[in-house]
Design an enzyme around this catalytic site. Structure first.
Site, mmCIF file in Angstrom:
data_model
loop_
_atom_site.group_PDB
_atom_site.id
_atom_site.type_symbol
_atom_site.label_atom_id
_atom_site.label_comp_id
_atom_site.label_asym_id
_atom_site.label_seq_id
_atom_site.Cartn_x
_atom_site.Cartn_y
_atom_site.Cartn_z
ATOM 1 C CB SER A 313 -0.776 -38.768 3.110
ATOM 2 O OG SER A 313 -1.029 -37.809 2.362
ATOM 3 C CG ASP A 314 -6.409 -37.715 6.630
ATOM 4 O OD1 ASP A 314 -6.683 -37.394 6.029
ATOM 5 O OD2 ASP A 314 -6.627 -38.022 7.986
ATOM 6 C CG LEU A 315 -6.287 -32.481 2.970
ATOM 7 C CD1 LEU A 315 -5.757 -32.767 1.535
ATOM 8 C CD2 LEU A 315 -7.812 -31.888 2.946
ATOM 9 N N GLY A 316 -2.649 -33.405 3.894
ATOM 10 C CA GLY A 316 -1.933 -32.540 4.419
ATOM 11 C C GLY A 316 -1.012 -33.244 5.449
ATOM 12 C CB SER A 317 -0.877 -36.310 7.267
ATOM 13 O OG SER A 317 -0.828 -37.510 6.297
#
Length: 776
Positions: A313-317
């Protein structure tokens, strides 16, 4: 002595017995056998721990020349069983790591060793940890080589150059103990308002695919047995670079055919080249967030492309499924959605902790967890981390940012410079007596570098002022800043005008900046927040979307004031996105863009200005005349747009455009049919000018009639080649079945019979030779 021999024999026999009982520790067994054995020994909590990727820069502690793991790392290992860290070596204002508090290459290697040692010696199974690092245009760490940002690398139009760049980046990461490099960024972008244009390879799928694959080949081709091979993480999956309104992370309005024709091919090419990781994007497509899009992550990526790596995942996605997109009511719902969609690793390391309860409550099958964890463990075994988890700090000290690496950074920067206009002013004569170097980007180190860059030692970055002075030892070179990028209060335009009047030529360096500072505010993902309270030069870089594309601050006033002196004027744009250049195109005597050229940018620009390097960079993205034209990319589908009431529909400068100090003649176009779907195209190119130099030849095609609407023209092949003055060379391209194919109304890739235009030229709007071919 006899007792010592007996002890050694005993210990050797014991090690064999242990290896036999713990198959995953036996390097003689296959990766498949070792992965299955280890997976069978893991608890649910240990498995899910491997899927977590917390932030890494708080996981070490530094005391002078000593580095050890931090109490936080110890707690995360024991309580969360983490299997990966992100950005351990990252240093920037967001992480609050400076040159003083961060890690140089030798200390970084020590830090990596300390983390591995703790986890290998203090956990039940001793599974080495992956260290993932940001590396879009060089490893984002102190003491590494900084190359031009992605849009600058794309302007080289040179796959060999980008492949060599990838080799350097991956070597510098591995020397310090890192294993995963986040990059290249393969987002196609059609909206220069978007803040992350600088990270991309531009607007075209063929150029992006070619350069993306080259970068991945440079980082090891996915062969993790090689000592300097890294796992390349492709960003961002998918269609992240065309957000509605230019807002970073906003929803994307796009159809499935456009996805398959343009946005998927760069990722597919890079995966075929060996990429083993893909990062999801923050946006949604047709109502489905990309971090929960099973069609993209499972059907396309794994089932259709046979991707064997892992998805992160992208950060916090994953949290964004609940907090941004509002498609998950609880964090457990979000974790389940992402896992089922095919996301193997949680960047941020919080959302997937909810999977423990989800499995125990029967909301998700443990077999899905096993599948994800197996993908991660396989790569650790392939890389040999169980046998060799440590690196040599002395090798890291002596082999990062070497003289060869710096020389290559200069080469990439030279090749990335795009000459847009020249009224015979360039190249400048080195006998010039007085030069004025003016502008907010003339001598600003961090404005040369772009986003995702670590703090730099003062002497490492070469600005335009430095480059000009290095060329003119006996001349008077006067520098005046004139104004800032954004600040409208503190200016010295009058001093700049006075300096210009005393000079024989004025070199004015304007543009934008992605330079982060400690005054800028950041959200949890690291994106900057544009606000009146944090005025800096920064007008580009993640989070800094623009509503307009004009020069900010008093830069236009500065240009106009220098023009009014009547002194010959060179205008240089250093920028992360194609800014408005209308005034400069009309009024400057010479105009060029160097994008964000990296640490050697000043030297490279000076090489071009004074004729030591003949520019041949080409635009990887169209330069609009006005923000109202957006999108204005070259390969729009039929019909061709008509002019507006106020201005032409065409961009100011088109995709593929760029000038040289020499001239090149195209002739003798020949096409021979090799088989039903294969054609060889050949033509002669001759350097008819007075300078040796590179030319970038480009082959475009148009399907004249097709069952679905096709682009007005589409790049299919290109080649950057060097020709001495007077030299001629025959160039050959092979048109393949894939070049002829379209995606029909049934979403099938097919070749339809008919006529195709073949166009050879120096840019998308400078076609020199053309013909037609027929497919029966």
């Amino acid at each position: 002595m006899k007792n010592q021999r007996w002890l050694l024999v005993f210990l050797f026999a014991l090690s064999i017995q242990v290896a036999h009982s713990q198959k995953y520790k036996d390097a003689r067994l296959s990766v498949h056998e070792r992965t299955n054995d280890l997976l069978g020994r893991m608890t649910l909590e240990e498995k899910i721990g491997q899927m977590l990727c917390p932030l890494g820069w708080e996981m070490y502690q530094k005391k002078g020349a000593d580095v050890s793991h931090s109490p936080k790392f110890e707690r995360f290992v024991q309580e969360r069983h983490i299997g990966m860290l992100w950005a351990t070596y990252r240093a920037d204002p967001w992480t609050k790591k400076t040159i003083e508090t961060g890690l140089n290459p030798a200390l970084a290697a020590k830090a990596g060793n300390a983390l591995q040692r703790y986890i290998m010696e203090n956990t039940r199974l001793g599974i080495p940890i992956f260290l993932a690092e940001e590396a879009p245009h060089g490893h984002m760490a102190i003491g590494t080589t900084v190359f031009p940002s992605g849009i600058g690398m794309a302007a080289t139009w040179s796959a060999p150059t980008i492949e060599a760049t990838g080799q350097i980046i991956s070597k510098e990461i591995r020397l310090q103990g890192g294993h995963i490099g986040y990059g290249p960024v393969l987002d196609l972008t059609r909206d220069p308002r978007w803040s992350r244009v600088e990270e991309t390879f531009g607007e075209d799928p063929v150029l992006s695919a070619t350069l993306g694959a080259a970068m991945v080949r440079g980082t090891g081709k996915g062969d993790l047995t090689q000592p300097y091979s890294v796992i390349s993480t492709l960003k961002h999956f998918l269609a992240y670079g065309i957000p509605e309104g230019g807002h970073n992370g906003n929803t994307t309005i796009i159809g499935p055919r456009d996805l398959h024709e343009n946005f998927l091919p760069p990722f597919e090419a890079a995966i075929k080249a060996g990429a083993l990781s893909v990062m999801t994007s923050y946006n949604s497509i047709d109502g489905v967030p990309c971090t929960a899009n099973g069609y993209l992550l499972n059907d396309v990526l794994r089932n259709h492309w046979a991707f064997r790596g892992y998805v992160v995942s992208d950060l916090g996605s994953i949290e964004g499924l609940k907090g941004s997109h509002y498609v998950a009511e609880t964090m457990e719902d979000a974790a389940i959605m992402a896992t089922k969609a095919g996301v193997d690793s949680d960047l941020g390391g919080e959302a997937y902790r909810n999977l423990v309860s989800a499995v125990k409550n029967g909301r998700i099958a443990e077999s899905l967890i096993d599948t994800a964890v197996a993908r991660l463990l396989r790569l650790k075994f392939e890389m040999g981390l169980f046998e060799n988890p440590y690196v040599d700090p002395e090798k890291a000290r002596g082999n990062t940012r070497t003289s060869n690496h710096i020389a290559h950074a200069r080469k990439v920067a030279q090749q990335s410079v795009v000459l847009l206009k020249n009224n015979n002013l360039l190249p400048l004569n080195k006998d010039v007596k007085k030069v004025a170097v003016i502008g907010p980007n003339a001598d600003n180190r961090y404005n040369m570098l772009g986003d995702y860059t670590a703090p730099q030692e003062p002497g490492n970055i070469k600005t335009v002022l430095h480059g000009v002075r290095s060329k003119l030892k006996g001349a008077t070179v006067e520098y005046v800043k004139g104004c800032a990028i954004r600040d409208t209060l503190n200016t010295d335009i009058d001093k700049a005008v006075a300096a210009a009047r005393r000079a024989d030529v004025a070199i004015v360096v304007v543009g934008g900046s992605s330079a982060r500072d400690f005054k800028t505010q950041y959200i949890e993902t690291g994106a900057a927040v544009a606000s009146s309270e944090s005025i800096s030069d920064m007008e580009s870089g993640e989070g800094f979307d623009r509503a307009t594309l004009g020069l900010l601050g008093k830069q236009m006033s500065l240009l106009q004031a220098i023009k009014a002196t009547g002194i010959p004027m060179v205008v240089i744009y250093i920028q992360g996105r194609p800014l408005n250049m209308n005034w400069a195109a009309e009024n400057a005597d010479a105009l060029l863009t160097a994008w964000y050229p990296g640490q050697e940018g000043g030297n490279a620009i000076a090489d071009v200005l004074f004729g030591d390097y003949n520019p041949a960079g080409r635009l990887p993205i169209s330069v609009p005349r006005h923000v109202g034209q957006i999108p204005v990319y070259y390969n729009k589908k039929n019909p061709k747009g008509h002019d507006y009431v106020e201005l032409p529909a065409a961009p100011l400068y088109s995709f593929g455009y760029g000038m040289s100090y020499s001239q090149f003649d195209y002739s003798n176009l020949l096409v021979s049919k090799k088989d039903r779907f294969t054609f060889e195209v050949s033509f002669l190119i001759k350097n008819t000018g007075a300078f040796d130099g590179d030319e970038v030849v480009q082959l475009y095609m148009r399907d004249e009639y097709a069952s679905t609407v096709q682009p007005i023209k589409q790049l299919k092949h290109f080649n950057r080649l060097f020709l001495k003055k007077g030299e001629a060379r025959t160039i050959k391209f092979t048109i393949t079945e894939h070049d002829l194919s379209i995606i029909n109304a049934d979403m099938e890739r097919v070749v339809e019979p008919g006529s195709f235009s073949v166009m050879i030229g120096a840019s998308s709007d400078d076609i020199r030779l053309d013909t037609k071919i027929s497919v029966q």
